[in-house]
Design an enzyme around this catalytic site. Sequence first.
Site, PDB file in Angstrom:
ATOM      1  N   HIS A 207       0.845  -1.192   0.000  1.00  0.00           N
ATOM      2  CA  HIS A 207       0.000   0.000   0.000  1.00  0.00           C
ATOM      3  C   HIS A 207       0.883   1.246   0.000  1.00  0.00           C
ATOM      4  CE1 HIS A 207      -3.887  -1.938   1.789  1.00  0.00           C
ATOM      5  NE2 HIS A 207      -3.320  -2.716   0.868  1.00  0.00           N
TER       6      HIS A 207
ATOM      7  N   GLU B 170       1.069   3.942   1.874  1.00  0.00           N
ATOM      8  CA  GLU B 170       1.668   4.346   3.149  1.00  0.00           C
ATOM      9  C   GLU B 170       2.815   3.418   3.548  1.00  0.00           C
ATOM     10  OE1 GLU B 170      -2.744   5.485   3.364  1.00  0.00           O
ATOM     11  OE2 GLU B 170      -1.556   3.816   2.592  1.00  0.00           O
TER      12      GLU B 170
ATOM     13  N   CYS C  92      -5.828   2.450   5.744  1.00  0.00           N
ATOM     14  CA  CYS C  92      -6.575   1.222   6.026  1.00  0.00           C
ATOM     15  C   CYS C  92      -6.074   0.636   7.351  1.00  0.00           C
ATOM     16  CB  CYS C  92      -6.381   0.224   4.881  1.00  0.00           C
ATOM     17  SG  CYS C  92      -4.750  -0.565   4.887  1.00  0.00           S
TER      18      CYS C  92
ATOM     19  N   CYS D 224      -2.281  -0.328   7.207  1.00  0.00           N
ATOM     20  CA  CYS D 224      -1.416   0.859   7.187  1.00  0.00           C
ATOM     21  C   CYS D 224      -1.467   1.594   8.512  1.00  0.00           C
ATOM     22  CB  CYS D 224      -1.802   1.772   6.033  1.00  0.00           C
ATOM     23  SG  CYS D 224      -1.457   1.043   4.414  1.00  0.00           S
TER      24      CYS D 224
END
Length: 154
Positions: A51, A53, A81, A84
Amino acid sequence: MENFIDMAIQLALANVTGSTGGPFGAVVVKDGKIVGTGQNQVTRLKDPTAHAEIQAIRDACRLLNTFQLDGCEIYSSCEPCPMCLGAIFWARPKAVYFACTKEDAAKIGFDDQFIYEQLEVPHKERKIPMIRLYPKEAGTPFNEWAASESKINY
């Protein structure tokens, strides 16, 4: 601050228009300078943890030669999310700024609500059952860590 959130959004947009990943971008900043960037690369890298991040945290940690982001800020094109969010808490930046919300993400098919709900379900009853095993030596690594004089706490 505005420049950094704009950059996170531009990273997300470039990812979509370049067909290289999902609509997410992130930037890590320390002392007013960008020290890490990330774009969602889940499908490109075939890595469910890639992801934006996470990618930005990894990038910043490499550059800063550290495993924590003390004194840093993270700017993300979207509210992080659950995965993250966990990584962000472990990285320990001083703040996180985001543009779109988890509700905005859900509207386009990125709905993480089921993860939040699963955290409240007993281990064995989760959609992916989580079953504790009791091997004889299970506690040995923890005992060794606790007794180690060379460990680096984090």
